[in-house]
Enzyme design. Structure first.
Site, mmCIF file in Angstrom:
data_model
loop_
_atom_site.group_PDB
_atom_site.id
_atom_site.type_symbol
_atom_site.label_atom_id
_atom_site.label_comp_id
_atom_site.label_asym_id
_atom_site.label_seq_id
_atom_site.Cartn_x
_atom_site.Cartn_y
_atom_site.Cartn_z
ATOM 1 N N ILE A 105 0.831 -1.215 0.000
ATOM 2 C CA ILE A 105 0.000 0.000 0.000
ATOM 3 C C ILE A 105 0.859 1.257 0.000
ATOM 4 O O ILE A 105 0.364 2.351 0.240
ATOM 5 C CB ILE A 105 -0.921 0.011 1.246
ATOM 6 N N HIS A 123 -4.723 -4.174 -2.249
ATOM 7 C CA HIS A 123 -5.105 -3.765 -0.899
ATOM 8 C C HIS A 123 -5.231 -2.251 -0.777
ATOM 9 O O HIS A 123 -5.129 -1.707 0.309
ATOM 10 C CB HIS A 123 -4.094 -4.306 0.130
ATOM 11 N N SER A 197 6.773 -12.196 -1.770
ATOM 12 C CA SER A 197 5.492 -12.529 -1.136
ATOM 13 C C SER A 197 5.571 -13.949 -0.600
ATOM 14 O O SER A 197 6.070 -14.847 -1.281
ATOM 15 C CB SER A 197 4.343 -12.434 -2.135
#
Ligand code: ZN
Length: 260
Positions: A105, A123, A197
């Site tokens: 973000i 997100h 990730s």
């Protein structure tokens, strides 16, 4: 590792739709704390207090939310893109990037020079603030300035609705358009590269599977093993920055020599 780097570079050069999927590991290399890690903000605050429904329900919850959000925003605002972000921006310049699907973000892909239309933020983004009633958007810094001056909960100039950072909070639905677009791009990619990730947060974590099932090659670059390592075509356990820099050098060499 050199062999894997060359393989990935060759695939980037020869693929037509390269999708890059990034997670928190990319941000931590820019000095942004992973908020879910020990010592992160969720050790200090109770996630239960920050559910979307609570935010909407009471002024006291909104005040607490903005206190936490202000604390999280400071390191994010100061952070700069790292070499992996810069490589991904360079891939766009080389015509070798279909899109970035990000769970982060922090707005660092924009800072690195990628075009907004190449970035799918699953997100949301902390760089802006949205009215929860009319969806009017505001620049985050403008709103933080109000908070600095002592306003505890900011409200919309237009309709008086409560303002919240444009991120997806606990209990808030995933953004429909972005999620659909991300699935679509995953299913049509021919090379899907996961960077930083751990592939545990759903539904994002299912995107590599969708890509693989539709014939894409799957590459995973992450510090730690992920649940998708078994089905990946190449896995590198290492830091994103140096790994991506090595790959870009090979890509440029490949494009120059028309080796692939
Ligand atoms: Zn409004």
């Amino acid at each position: 590792m050199q062999e894997q780097v060359e393989k990935i570079a060759e695939w980037i050069v020869t693929s037509k739709r390269v999708v890059v999927f990034v997670g928190a590991g990319l941000s931590t290399e820019s000095g942004i704390p992973d908020f879910r890690s020990p010592g992160g903000v969720w050790d200090k605050y109770d996630p239960e207090d920050f559910y979307f429904q609570k935010f909407m329900a009471s002024e006291a919850s909104r005040e607490k939310y903005w206190q936490m959000a202000t604390e999280m925003y400071e390191p994010m605002k100061r952070a700069q893109p790292n070499s992996a972000h810069l490589v991904i921006a360079e891939m766009e310049k080389l015509g070798k990037l279909d899109c970035i699907i990000t769970q982060n973000i922090d707005g660092l892909h924009l800072k690195a020079g990628n075009s907004p239309d190449k970035i799918i933020e699953l997100h949301g983004t902390a760089m802006s603030v949205s009215c929860m009633r009319c969806w009017q958007r505001y620049d985050r810094d403008e709103i933080q300035e109000q908070i600095r001056k002592g306003i505890k909960v900011p409200y919309c100039d237009d309709c008086g609705g409560p303002l919240k950072p444009s991120t997806i909070s606990f209990g808030q639905a995933m953004p429909e358009r972005e999620t659909e677009e991300a699935y679509h791009r995953s299913s049509t990619s021919d090379l899907f590269i996961v960077i930083g990730s751990s592939l545990v947060v759903h539904p994002a974590a299912s995107m590599p599977l969708v890509a693989k099932r539709n014939g894409a090659k799957l590459v995973i670059i992450n510090r730690d093993p992920t649940p998708c390592d078994d089905i990946a075509d190449v896995v590198i356990h290492g830091q994103a920055g140096p790994t991506m820099t090595a790959i870009l050098n090979q890509v440029k060499k490949g494009l120059r020599d028309c080796r692939f």
